[in-house]
Scaffold this active site. Structure first.
Site, PDB file in Angstrom:
ATOM      1  N   GLU A   1      -4.680  12.490  10.985  1.00  0.00           N
ATOM      2  CA  GLU A   1      -5.270  10.948  11.043  1.00  0.00           C
ATOM      3  C   GLU A   1      -5.888  10.855   9.556  1.00  0.00           C
ATOM      4  O   GLU A   1      -5.538   9.640   8.880  1.00  0.00           O
ATOM      5  CB  GLU A   1      -6.188  10.888  12.099  1.00  0.00           C
ATOM      6  CG  GLU A   1      -6.921   9.458  11.983  1.00  0.00           C
ATOM      7  CD  GLU A   1      -8.072   9.460  13.095  1.00  0.00           C
ATOM      8  OE1 GLU A   1      -7.888   9.937  14.040  1.00  0.00           O
ATOM      9  OE2 GLU A   1      -8.975   8.394  12.721  1.00  0.00           O
TER      10      GLU A   1
ATOM     11  N   TYR B   1       2.664 -17.192  -0.816  1.00  0.00           N
ATOM     12  CA  TYR B   1       2.125 -18.003  -2.116  1.00  0.00           C
ATOM     13  C   TYR B   1       3.816 -18.936  -2.331  1.00  0.00           C
ATOM     14  O   TYR B   1       3.624 -19.929  -2.907  1.00  0.00           O
ATOM     15  CB  TYR B   1       1.876 -17.024  -3.228  1.00  0.00           C
ATOM     16  CG  TYR B   1       0.330 -17.045  -3.080  1.00  0.00           C
ATOM     17  CD1 TYR B   1      -0.570 -17.931  -3.327  1.00  0.00           C
ATOM     18  CD2 TYR B   1      -0.322 -15.641  -2.750  1.00  0.00           C
ATOM     19  CE1 TYR B   1      -2.072 -17.956  -3.246  1.00  0.00           C
ATOM     20  CE2 TYR B   1      -1.573 -15.541  -2.817  1.00  0.00           C
ATOM     21  CZ  TYR B   1      -2.540 -16.901  -2.955  1.00  0.00           C
ATOM     22  OH  TYR B   1      -3.879 -16.584  -2.801  1.00  0.00           O
TER      23      TYR B   1
ATOM     24  N   ASP C   1      -8.649  12.715  15.544  1.00  0.00           N
ATOM     25  CA  ASP C   1      -9.927  12.666  16.178  1.00  0.00           C
ATOM     26  C   ASP C   1     -10.070  12.556  17.651  1.00  0.00           C
ATOM     27  O   ASP C   1      -9.012  12.253  18.188  1.00  0.00           O
ATOM     28  CB  ASP C   1     -10.749  11.328  15.667  1.00  0.00           C
ATOM     29  CG  ASP C   1     -11.382  11.620  14.051  1.00  0.00           C
ATOM     30  OD1 ASP C   1     -11.281  13.072  13.555  1.00  0.00           O
ATOM     31  OD2 ASP C   1     -12.008  10.537  13.545  1.00  0.00           O
TER      32      ASP C   1
END
Lengths: 380, 536
Positions: free
Chosen positions: A210, A111, A261
């Site tokens: 995780e 910005y 996982d």
């Protein structure tokens, strides 16, 4: 004070880069360009090529890093003129941040630089944040510094709980934070863990899980208290701040155990922590944690724990594809345990989430982890 | 073809024939008839002036006699030529096929010589009026009324006055109906403009029916070289042609007939022909040549290496003159003129093609697009555009090869002038040239040659435009870069940097060669690796 001796102030190589050095590097970039202009040449700057072909695996460091192919960006090239100007604008702006000792998010940088190039020019310096983000990476490569050194912050992600004392000099104050007294929420890892921040820990090891849900489980179980460890969740892909913290903790010789996982995403998160990613290969040395170990969940677990067999999911195409790719990567295929694991995935077309371990009993997870660590049942 | 027509009407007079078939002379359509009349008079004037070595000054006036019907006019053409002697006045203005031009191998405008007499005829059959001529020749000014005896194909000349004069020149004036003045592409104005273009040595003035005066001034102060009469060239002669020439010749031996009847045939060449064509007796009487003999001789013509037809027989407008004219009339951005070497078509008839292309500049301002300007022996051809080998050939060219996407929409004018001792017109109207293969090929080559130069010019322009665009793209970033760069380096010399960078960019993008530029673009796709980082 002798705290650093007692706990060891965790310092990676890059942390040694002081603000003065960073400012000099930025000014040097500008001065080199001005020299070219004074020689009546178009300004240029050299940066390391960040392509897949210029990414190599550094055997001795155990991480990915960029090769030695470089490219020269030229202002006089029509295709590069705008990018060139933008890069200099980013560099000038970050120099200003450092001088004023202010930190800005990469979004606020965008910005700050999103202005029109002139009354008669119908064009903005930047139109999209993705443009400025890429240039920050260019600057990091070209100058060999990290964005954190440029006072640029990214979104916070990652939470830690356990025996860690954080000394945070920020906004003109120094706050000391105790990682064992964070209640149910834990301490949010900031994007910059290198500048004006110190860590002391008495933990025996670090457990990375995780998912936030799993972290909350272990936090409620006071797992970190029972085990004298730090429990960290990157909440998915590890942010730069989280990876830097892990690197610092590994430097402190703390073992890093990862619990993910058993699927494409879990493997990817793990390997990014361990060897770094291709995109940030140029920072590999400062970010990779080759010492990291993979506790699970693994295909072996499915065989070992009968109740898991009912909780598997059919592997998706992306999982299979990722497994095939991983077998091709030399830094993975040299690990026999991973090759066996991945081949089994390809054969059975099965995957399993870490949450499945809570399928029988909520507190099973803690026992599982302790057992794995005690019996060294991890993969490299 | 005209020759065939004339054979058909031995029993009729030529005048009688054309009275019934006036469209064959071009008198079809009111605008066209008007242009044809002006053309016939102006052409005669130009030829007369040039033959006498006078720089032509021609005055044309068109007066409207009936403002309501708009089809009744008086046309007057005056020149500064030598005038016509009294004895020739009738032949020149009142007798069809009067001249000796028809079978001469010489490049001339009128060529078939039906011109002015046809106008006299047309005036008479549309208005019943006689054509008035004032000729100033050798100190005498003769005024006469001329009409035609149609049955006998004879001119009737009625002398009205004769007085001494110091001037020379001819004035012809006549009334016409079934004609119309229009300032269109096929009107008198355009005709005269193009005539001036192809004849930069003449000054032409037009006074139109509204009394508006247009002057096309001379841009060259020398008359063109006079064309010479030449003999046919052996290449391209047909068996029939050879026999025709043999029939009318007066030599006793074939060998001498060949040398006398055709150009570029020397004794040495005849000897060469003897060795090639052993079956023909070159010593026999040419009148006894059989069809087979003639056929063999024509075949052996093709095996001998001939010198090209004499250039003298053809007088082109000339490269410089076309350029000067183009500049005067259009003031284009670029002019390219090509001049081909003479060639022969059909019966050894020499011809040559010159072509010019004018592009941009004044053509844009004048909104001229895809203009085709056809000329035969410098005479503008305004009608029968579609049936003409020039238009057809230009149309068949792939103009996009020359950086012109759509010929019809480009600010381009193409001029083609076909010069020949005998222009193969499609009809006695002499407005279109028939599609002779050799002629078409030459036209194409001439225009394409000019086109290539235009293409180089246009692609150079396009390049320059690209360079300018690149400079513009980069220039817009100079100001910001200078400011950031001086901040970054902490040098506070923004103004100096700005000036230096502007100079560097200007220098780089004023160079013609951009070869260096190309390689750089390719390396742009660097950084992005297909691997999401998951952060932010």
């Amino acid at each position: 004070m002798n705290v650093s001796e007692a706990y060891g102030i965790l310092m990676g190589k890059v942390i040694l880069m002081t603000e003065k050095v960073v400012k000099e590097k930025l000014e040097g970039l500008g001065k080199r360009m001005i020299k070219e202009i004074e020689k009546n040449e178009g300004p240029t700057f050299e940066t390391v090529l960040r392509t897949k072909s210029n990414t190599i695996f550094d055997e001795s460091e155990g991480c990915l890093r960029t090769g030695d192919k470089t490219e020269t960006r030229k202002f006089l090239s029509v295709a590069q003129a705008k990018t060139f100007m933008q890069t200099v604008a980013v560099a000038a702006k970050t120099k200003k941040f450092i001088s004023e000792d202010l930190h800005a998010s990469i979004r606020s940088l965008f910005y700050q630089l999103k202005f029109t190039l002139g009354e008669d020019i119908d064009e903005d310096m930047f139109a999209e944040q993705s443009e400025s983000n890429a240039l920050i990476e260019d600057l990091e490569v070209a100058l060999g510094i990290k964005r954190e050194d440029l006072h640029l912050t990214t979104e916070r992600k990652g939470t830690v709980a356990g025996p860690i004392i954080i000394k945070d000099k920020f906004g003109g104050e120094v706050n000391t934070i105790d990682g064992t007294a964070m209640g149910r929420s834990g301490w949010g890892i900031p994007s910059d863990v290198d500048n004006d921040i110190e860590f002391k820990t008495t933990a025996d090891y670090v457990l990375v899980v995780e998912k936030d849900a799993m972290w909350q489980r272990l936090n409620e179980d006071k797992f970190w208290k029972k085990e004298n460890c730090l429990v960290i969740t990157p909440k998915g892909q590890a942010s730069r701040g989280t990876r830097r913290l892990l690197r610092k903790l590994a430097d402190k010789k703390l073992p890093i155990y990862c619990f993910m996982d058993c699927d494409a995403w879990g493997w990817y998160i793990y390997w990014t922590i361990k060897t770094g990613s291709m995109n940030l290969a140029y920072l590999g040395h400062d970010f990779a944690v080759p010492e990291a170990r993979f506790l699970g969940v693994s295909m072996k677990d499915i065989r070992e724990f009968e109740f898991l067999q009912k909780l598997t999911i059919t592997a998706k195409e992306v999982d299979v594809k990722r497994a095939e790719e991983m077998l091709e990567y030399p830094w993975i295929s040299r690990h026999a345990d991973w090759v066996a694991e991945l081949k089994e995935v390809l054969k059975t077309k099965k995957k399993i989430e870490q949450d499945a371990l809570q399928g029988e009993r909520l507190t099973f997870v803690g026992e599982y982890i302790k057992d794995k660590i005690a019996k060294k049942k991890w993969m490299s | 073809m005209a020759e065939d027509i004339f054979k058909q009407f031995k029993e009729h007079s030529v005048a009688e024939f054309f009275k019934k078939n006036r469209q064959m002379l071009g008198f079809s359509g009111k605008v066209r008839s008007m242009t044809i009349i002006v053309h016939e008079y102006v052409t005669n004037s130009l030829d007369a002036c040039e033959e006498a070595g006078i720089l032509p000054e021609i005055f044309v006036q068109v007066e409207e006699l009936n403002k309501e019907t708009k089809d009744h006019y008086r046309i007057t053409v005056k020149d500064n030529g030598p005038g016509i002697p009294k004895s020739h006045l009738g032949k020149a203005l009142g007798q069809m096929l009067a001249g000796t031009k028809f079978h001469r191998y010489i490049q001339q405008r009128g060529q078939q010589g039906i011109g002015a007499a046809a106008c006299t005829m047309y005036s008479y059959i549309t208005t019943g009026q006689k054509t008035k001529a004032i000729t100033c020749h050798r100190g005498k000014k003769l005024t006469a009324d001329i009409s035609i005896d149609f049955k006998g194909n004879k001119a009737v000349v009625e002398e009205t006055s004769e007085e001494p004069t110091e001037e020379t020149g001819l004035l012809v004036t006549a009334e016409f109906k079934d004609v119309r003045y229009e300032r269109s592409n096929q009107g008198v104005y355009e005709y005269l403009r193009r005539t001036a273009l192809a004849n930069p040595h003449c000054t032409i003035t037009l006074m139109d029916p509204n009394n508006e005066k247009s002057v096309f001034p001379r841009s060259v102060e020398v008359n063109p070289q006079k064309p010479f009469e030449i003999k046919p060239h052996p290449l391209g002669i047909t068996t029939h042609d050879l026999l025709e020439f043999a029939r009318v010749n007066e030599n006793r031996k074939v060998s001498s007939f060949l040398q006398n009847a055709f150009s570029r045939v020397s004794a040495a060449k005849v000897d060469e022909l003897r060795t090639i064509c052993t079956e023909v007796d070159f010593d026999k009487d040419p009148h006894e040549l059989s069809w087979e003999d003639a056929e063999k001789i024509v075949k052996s013509f093709a095996k001998v290496k001939w010198i090209a037809p004499a250039m003298d027989s053809l007088v082109p407008i000339g490269k410089e003159r076309i350029e000067t004219s183009f500049r005067n009339i259009f003031n284009p951005e670029i002019i390219v003129v090509t001049e081909r070497s003479p060639r022969v078509y059909r019966g050894g008839i020499p011809f040559m093609v010159e072509a010019g292309i004018a592009y941009g500049g004044g053509l844009v301002a004048a909104e001229k697009k895809g203009e085709v300007m056809r000329f035969a022996n410098r005479v503008p051809l305004l009608f029968d555009n579609s049936g003409c080998v020039i238009s057809e050939t230009i149309k068949s060219i792939e103009w996009n090869r020359y950086n012109m996407k759509n010929f019809e929409e480009e600010p381009v004018a193409v001029l083609v002038n076909l010069l020949s001792v005998h222009v193969p017109y499609t009809s006695a109207g002499k407005q279109a040239i028939s599609n002779e293969e050799d002629v078409a090929d030459e036209i194409k080559l001439a225009v394409m040659e000019a086109g290539r130069t235009i293409q180089r010019h246009l692609s150079g322009k396009r390049r320059a435009h690209e360079i300018a665009t690149k400079r513009k793209v980069i220039s817009r970033y100079i100001n910001q870069l200078s400011s950031d760069l001086s901040d970054l380096a902490g040098t506070k010399n923004k103004k100096d940097l700005l000036a230096r960078l502007e100079k560097i960019v200007d220098e780089k993008y004023s160079q013609e060669d951009l070869g260096e530029e190309k390689g750089e673009v390719a390396t742009k796709d660097s950084a992005k690796v297909d691997e999401g980082e998951g952060e932010e």
